[in-house]
Design an enzyme around this catalytic site. Sequence first.
Site, short mmCIF file in Angstrom:
data_model
loop_
_atom_site.label_atom_id
_atom_site.label_comp_id
_atom_site.label_asym_id
_atom_site.label_seq_id
_atom_site.Cartn_x
_atom_site.Cartn_y
_atom_site.Cartn_z
N ARG A 179 -4.43 4.72 6.41
CA ARG A 179 -4.71 4.45 5.01
C ARG A 179 -5.86 5.29 4.50
O ARG A 179 -6.46 6.06 5.22
CB ARG A 179 -5.07 2.96 4.87
CG ARG A 179 -3.94 2.00 5.14
CD ARG A 179 -3.36 1.53 3.84
NE ARG A 179 -4.41 1.06 2.95
CZ ARG A 179 -4.75 -0.23 2.79
NH1 ARG A 179 -4.11 -1.17 3.45
NH2 ARG A 179 -5.72 -0.59 1.96
N PRO B 100 8.15 -6.31 4.40
CA PRO B 100 7.39 -5.25 3.73
C PRO B 100 7.33 -3.93 4.50
O PRO B 100 6.78 -2.97 3.99
CB PRO B 100 5.99 -5.86 3.61
CG PRO B 100 5.88 -6.84 4.69
CD PRO B 100 7.28 -7.33 4.99
N ASP C 211 0.80 -1.23 0.00
CA ASP C 211 0.00 0.00 0.00
C ASP C 211 0.84 1.28 0.00
O ASP C 211 0.32 2.36 -0.23
CB ASP C 211 -0.96 0.03 1.21
CG ASP C 211 -0.23 -0.10 2.54
OD1 ASP C 211 1.01 -0.14 2.54
OD2 ASP C 211 -0.92 -0.16 3.56
N TYR D 50 0.65 -3.53 11.66
CA TYR D 50 1.63 -4.61 11.58
C TYR D 50 2.00 -4.98 13.00
O TYR D 50 2.43 -4.12 13.77
CB TYR D 50 2.92 -4.13 10.90
CG TYR D 50 2.86 -3.98 9.41
CD1 TYR D 50 3.24 -5.02 8.58
CD2 TYR D 50 2.49 -2.77 8.84
CE1 TYR D 50 3.24 -4.87 7.20
CE2 TYR D 50 2.49 -2.62 7.46
CZ TYR D 50 2.86 -3.67 6.65
OH TYR D 50 2.86 -3.52 5.30
P1 FAD Z 1 3.77 -10.10 -7.18
O1 FAD Z 1 3.04 -8.94 -6.65
O2 FAD Z 1 3.92 -11.27 -6.30
O3 FAD Z 1 3.07 -10.51 -8.53
C1 FAD Z 1 3.40 -11.71 -9.18
C2 FAD Z 1 2.27 -12.06 -10.13
O4 FAD Z 1 2.66 -13.20 -10.88
C3 FAD Z 1 0.98 -12.42 -9.41
O5 FAD Z 1 -0.11 -11.76 -10.02
C4 FAD Z 1 0.90 -13.95 -9.58
O6 FAD Z 1 -0.45 -14.41 -9.68
C5 FAD Z 1 1.63 -14.16 -10.87
N1 FAD Z 1 2.28 -15.47 -10.98
C6 FAD Z 1 3.02 -16.09 -10.03
N2 FAD Z 1 3.49 -17.26 -10.50
C7 FAD Z 1 3.02 -17.38 -11.76
C8 FAD Z 1 3.14 -18.37 -12.76
N3 FAD Z 1 3.86 -19.49 -12.54
N4 FAD Z 1 2.52 -18.18 -13.93
C9 FAD Z 1 1.78 -17.06 -14.17
N5 FAD Z 1 1.64 -16.09 -13.24
C10 FAD Z 1 2.26 -16.24 -12.07
N6 FAD Z 1 5.69 -3.17 -1.12
C11 FAD Z 1 5.75 -1.83 -1.19
O7 FAD Z 1 6.44 -1.28 -2.06
N7 FAD Z 1 5.06 -1.04 -0.33
C12 FAD Z 1 4.30 -1.56 0.66
O8 FAD Z 1 3.69 -0.84 1.40
C13 FAD Z 1 4.24 -2.97 0.78
N8 FAD Z 1 3.47 -3.54 1.72
C14 FAD Z 1 3.35 -4.88 1.78
C15 FAD Z 1 2.56 -5.43 2.74
C16 FAD Z 1 2.41 -6.80 2.84
C17 FAD Z 1 1.58 -7.35 3.93
C18 FAD Z 1 3.08 -7.65 1.92
C19 FAD Z 1 2.91 -9.12 2.02
C20 FAD Z 1 3.88 -7.10 0.93
C21 FAD Z 1 4.03 -5.71 0.86
N9 FAD Z 1 4.84 -5.13 -0.10
C22 FAD Z 1 4.95 -3.76 -0.16
C23 FAD Z 1 5.59 -5.95 -1.05
C24 FAD Z 1 4.88 -6.07 -2.39
O9 FAD Z 1 3.59 -6.61 -2.24
C25 FAD Z 1 5.66 -6.94 -3.34
O10 FAD Z 1 7.03 -6.63 -3.26
C26 FAD Z 1 5.17 -6.72 -4.77
O11 FAD Z 1 3.84 -7.14 -4.89
C27 FAD Z 1 6.05 -7.46 -5.75
O12 FAD Z 1 5.55 -7.25 -7.03
P2 FAD Z 1 5.81 -8.32 -8.19
O13 FAD Z 1 5.01 -7.86 -9.34
O14 FAD Z 1 7.26 -8.52 -8.33
O15 FAD Z 1 5.26 -9.70 -7.63
#
Ligand code: FAD
Length: 686
Positions: free
Chosen positions: A279, A362, A50, A287
């Site tokens: 928020r 996070p 977020d 947290y």
């Molecule tokens: P993801 O968001 O994990 O996206 C991966 C995508 O790939 C998903 O849609 C999934 O369905 C898809 N996928 C996975 N495997 C496959 C496959 N084999 N085939 C096809 N599709 C697949 N970050 C911040 O910057 N600010 C914050 O405030 C923050 N707060 C957070 C709070 C919590 C509680 C958590 C758990 C995380 C937080 N984060 C925060 C971290 C953030 O959510 C992640 O770092 C971010 O979502 C990573 O983005 P991404 O696109 O690399 O991966």
Amino acid sequence: MEAAATSKVDVLIIGAGPAGLMLSLWMAKLGVKTRVVDKRTGKIVSGQADGFQCRTLEIFDSFGIGHKVWHEANHMHEVSFWNPDEDGKIRRHHRGPNTQPKLSRFTEAVLHQGRVESILIDTIRASASPKHPLVEIERSVMPTSLHIDESCVDDEDAYPVEVTLRHLTEEEATPTQRLSNLQDGLYRSNLAEDDTERLLANTAGVGREEKVKAKYVVGCDGAHSWVRKTLGEEYQMKGESTDAIWGVLDIIPITDFPDIRSRCMIHSAEFGAMMIIPRENKLVRVYTQLKQVSTGTGRVDRSQITPDVILETARKILSPYTLDYHYIDWWTAYQIGQRVGDRFSKHNRVFLTGDAVHTHSPKAGQGMNVSMGDTYNLGWKLGLVCKKLLQPHVLDTYELERRQIARQLIAFDHKFSRLFSGRPAKDASDEAGSSMSEFQQAFREAQLFITGVGIHYQPSILTSDSDLKGGLQGTETPSQSQVTSLAESAAHCQPGRRFASQIVLSQADARPWELQLHLPSNGRFRVVVFGGDISQATQLATVNKLGGWLQANVLSPTKSPRISLAPGPDPRGGSGSSQWMTDEDPSIVDVLLVHSAPRDKIELLQDLHEVFHPFDKKLGWDYGKVFADDHGKAHKHYGVDPGRGAVVAVRPDGYIGLVTGLQAEDGWTRLQAWFGGLLRPSPSSS
Ligand code: FAD
């Protein structure tokens, strides 16, 4: 199972989280033939990340969507640190700015990931046109095999990566939730098993399969990345997990805690630590450290983690203040660990981005920001290579630049999360405890990194050495006096750092503008000329001479690179969203002029070379490229001496590539050589 059909695509993106969507946005804007697949039925609807950092908001603004996020988000201006006093009762120890003032025109803002994913998806769709194919997010699709034909990875016209895609059933693609009436993020958490292996093992009654041949494949598939695992042993993540388990609740709190609408970092004497994130829509994220569910040696009893357990712990930490809620939006739990990959690409044909190559706690709000930062860095390079405007070896800079950031992120998170999870020290002799003043100091000192504005890419073909030693690209070696003079040209504009924003006035109509708004993310490089006081005849003559030289020697359409002589972007329609690079106008360099002369002493059309107000026979003169710097404030901020001026070359992602002086002897040829090392000759010149 139906027979596999085969199709071809320039870029195949696997995963449509923040990293995948940012990359899809670049591809949509640049008109690159792209497919995006995600194994889930839909995007996130609530919870997860977020926090949006200043640099991410600047990037959104450069795509024309910053204002949407900014208006809907909650802005976090303040942070409070609460620590136990001598009696063990929590007290506000310090209150200060959450984001150091003046780092950016934005402050950290908070809006849930699902909403931002919606905004990105809408913008991707809206970018489609007869010339720009629609980039659609294909849900419930996952890869089952990936093969790279190494014999043709150096042939830029080849499609060397073959991927088999399987279309999943709705049941397969829908994640299981712990409670029937409440969304959780446990299925994405590092406390849960990933379902990819189970889905791959299921061979009975599986859906349609197809083969895709791609020029480039990008793994944006999160922490359990299948793409990363498929690339082999040398792509393993390295790092460690700690025993620290944290629970997260998104609630509308009912509480007498006085700082509930501020960001708070709270350390209790006995019950662990807690963070409060105020928020949008009255929600608050809590947290809470969950000491009771750790079984030691890194093992966790997951069945013990429920929203009630998280609330109970939060109540103990916050006592004597009370905490309750009627509405809960989302919850999750995770274990702190820091891991980073060594390699971010294979043959510059398959790339890894986001959580697929770096994971961490996070709480400093970094993961989504850095993940989108990865694909913001990769996207324009990949797009311009596909369009044959950029030399393919520029793709080497993706790993060089982003691995450095990932390592800094892991080092920062390692220190920050250990200080946060540690028991507060009772006094200076309590060596087992964490020093709360050290924790606050770590938070303050990390501001440049946390906000993203402090990113400083190392020297490379894209980013000249700031002391100029490596920036000459094979041209003449500068003398010592030249080095000193150039280094002073724009002292605060450092190659490798983002081009910061300052307010300037439009020469044509006196409207004040954030200069960054005139550098939209449309795939173009910029040459920003700081002209200094051009009411002085000699200074004006120098600027016009440079204009003529730029047009004739560097930027002529018959040479490489190509200049944008078409009217430039008009940010009025929404922060620079218009005038994307098109097939008819593949100009790749824009020229802007900022001068510090009194505005009324300069006539735009009469005094300045036409490179600063290009003409189009249908659209007339471009009035949007020249800016007056009221009282020289921007020159001062950028570190430019108005008596001398400077030239700053900015990459399509807003990072400074090269700084040089205004005079010919200051190294105009360096500018020419720099562009020459990156861009491909226009067809007309080859
Ligand atoms: P993801 O968001 O994990 O996206 C991966 C995508 O790939 C998903 O849609 C999934 O369905 C898809 N996928 C996975 N495997 C496959 C496959 N084999 N085939 C096809 N599709 C697949 N970050 C911040 O910057 N600010 C914050 O405030 C923050 N707060 C957070 C709070 C919590 C509680 C958590 C758990 C995380 C937080 N984060 C925060 C971290 C953030 O959510 C992640 O770092 C971010 O979502 C990573 O983005 P991404 O696109 O690399 O991966």
